[in-house]
Design a protein around this motif. Structure first.
Motif, short mmCIF file in Angstrom:
data_model
loop_
_atom_site.label_atom_id
_atom_site.label_comp_id
_atom_site.label_asym_id
_atom_site.label_seq_id
_atom_site.Cartn_x
_atom_site.Cartn_y
_atom_site.Cartn_z
N ASP A 16 -4.03 -19.66 4.00
CA ASP A 16 -3.03 -19.88 3.14
C ASP A 16 -3.39 -19.53 1.60
OD1 ASP A 16 -1.68 -21.60 4.84
OD2 ASP A 16 -2.60 -23.52 4.40
N LEU A 17 -4.59 -19.39 1.14
CA LEU A 17 -4.50 -18.83 -0.14
C LEU A 17 -4.47 -17.21 -0.13
CD1 LEU A 17 -7.63 -20.93 -1.68
CD2 LEU A 17 -5.23 -21.07 -2.33
N ALA A 18 -4.97 -16.70 0.75
CA ALA A 18 -4.76 -15.25 0.92
C ALA A 18 -3.46 -14.88 0.99
CB ALA A 18 -5.63 -14.79 1.99
N GLY A 19 -2.40 -15.77 1.50
CA GLY A 19 -1.04 -15.45 1.69
C GLY A 19 -0.28 -15.75 0.54
N CYS A 20 -1.01 -16.19 -0.76
CA CYS A 20 -0.30 -16.41 -1.82
C CYS A 20 -0.18 -14.99 -2.56
CB CYS A 20 -0.96 -17.37 -2.70
SG CYS A 20 -1.04 -18.95 -2.20
N TYR A 21 -0.79 -14.25 -2.40
CA TYR A 21 -0.93 -12.75 -2.85
C TYR A 21 0.05 -12.01 -2.13
CZ TYR A 21 -4.30 -14.53 -6.38
OH TYR A 21 -4.98 -15.15 -7.02
N ARG A 22 0.80 -11.20 -3.00
CA ARG A 22 1.93 -10.29 -2.34
C ARG A 22 1.69 -8.83 -2.64
NH1 ARG A 22 7.31 -13.56 -3.58
NH2 ARG A 22 6.23 -15.51 -4.27
N ILE A 23 2.23 -7.82 -1.82
CA ILE A 23 2.51 -6.46 -2.24
C ILE A 23 3.83 -6.47 -2.69
CG2 ILE A 23 2.40 -4.18 -1.60
CD1 ILE A 23 -0.10 -4.92 0.00
N ILE A 24 4.29 -5.98 -3.53
CA ILE A 24 5.72 -5.84 -4.07
C ILE A 24 6.27 -4.74 -3.96
CG2 ILE A 24 5.89 -8.12 -5.26
CD1 ILE A 24 5.75 -6.69 -7.64
N LYS A 25 7.54 -4.16 -3.90
CA LYS A 25 8.07 -3.04 -3.91
C LYS A 25 8.37 -2.64 -5.09
CE LYS A 25 11.47 0.21 -2.30
NZ LYS A 25 11.98 0.77 -3.39
N MET A 26 7.80 -1.75 -6.00
CA MET A 26 8.09 -1.57 -7.34
C MET A 26 9.34 -0.72 -7.36
SD MET A 26 5.90 -3.00 -9.17
CE MET A 26 4.45 -3.57 -9.19
N PRO A 27 9.89 -0.84 -8.57
CA PRO A 27 11.44 -0.19 -8.67
C PRO A 27 11.23 1.28 -8.78
CG PRO A 27 10.70 -1.41 -10.61
CD PRO A 27 9.88 -1.90 -9.59
N ASP A 28 12.27 2.09 -8.45
CA ASP A 28 12.30 3.37 -9.05
C ASP A 28 12.56 3.20 -10.57
OD1 ASP A 28 11.60 4.68 -6.87
OD2 ASP A 28 13.66 4.53 -6.10
N ILE A 29 11.90 3.63 -11.58
CA ILE A 29 12.34 3.71 -12.99
C ILE A 29 13.16 4.97 -13.31
CG2 ILE A 29 11.29 3.21 -15.28
CD1 ILE A 29 8.71 2.26 -13.76
N ALA A 30 14.26 4.72 -13.96
CA ALA A 30 15.18 5.72 -14.62
C ALA A 30 14.93 5.65 -16.20
CB ALA A 30 16.47 5.47 -14.19
N THR A 31 14.45 4.55 -16.69
CA THR A 31 14.59 4.51 -18.06
C THR A 31 13.76 3.28 -18.44
OG1 THR A 31 16.44 3.30 -18.63
CG2 THR A 31 16.80 5.70 -18.85
N ALA A 32 12.88 3.47 -19.45
CA ALA A 32 11.97 2.21 -19.82
C ALA A 32 12.11 2.13 -21.34
CB ALA A 32 10.83 2.08 -19.21
N SER A 33 11.84 0.76 -21.91
CA SER A 33 11.56 0.66 -23.35
C SER A 33 10.50 -0.32 -23.40
CB SER A 33 12.82 0.04 -24.08
OG SER A 33 14.07 0.70 -23.92
N VAL A 34 9.78 0.04 -24.53
CA VAL A 34 8.44 -0.92 -24.74
C VAL A 34 8.67 -1.71 -26.13
CG1 VAL A 34 7.07 0.85 -25.77
CG2 VAL A 34 6.10 -1.07 -24.76
#
Length: 131
Positions: A16-34
């Motif tokens: 159950d604890l191992a299932g708490c962590y996920r791999i997520i599909k990261m978005p394609d990034i067109a623009t970004a601000s910091v």
């Protein structure tokens, strides 16, 4: 019999604890601000966006559902837009030892996610988005 029940309970808990962590599909990034208190801020250059995209894709595992309220203040906030205009945000809260917790807000998954970042992870992220 009791030993078998305990073993079954421990195995179930670990899975159950191992299932708490996920791999997520990261978005394609067109623009970004910091943004951040010690960051010059503003829009990232195409080269910085490419480095940020590489960093995000390298850190797609180890995310889990947000378990509490994020601390304050934010050390670094990165607002990313995909090619269709969808917005994703990554907020970073740094500890005094240089490690951090990152919070990922995206339309999908709908709930915010959090992830521990090592000192090296934080340094690589900062190097990607700061001149």
């Amino acid at each position: 019999m009791r030993v078998m029940v305990r073993i079954a309970l421990i195995v179930t808990l670990v899975l159950d604890l191992a299932g708490c962590y996920r791999i997520i599909k990261m978005p394609d990034i067109a623009t970004a601000s910091v943004y951040g208190p010690q960051v010059s801020g503003g829009s990232l250059s195409p080269q910085e966006v490419a480095r940020l995209s590489t960093w995000m894709k390298a850190h797609d595992a180890g995310w889990r559902g947000l378990m509490g309220t994020p601390p304050a203040p934010i050390a670094l906030a990165i607002v990313m837009r995909d090619p269709s205009g969808g917005q994703t945000t990554l907020n970073l809260f740094e500890s005094k030892d240089g490690t951090a917790t990152a919070y990922f807000y995206a339309p999908n998954p709908a709930s915010p996610l959090e992830r521990y970042l090592s000192k090296a992870d934080v340094a690589a992220l900062r190097a990607a988005v700061e001149n």
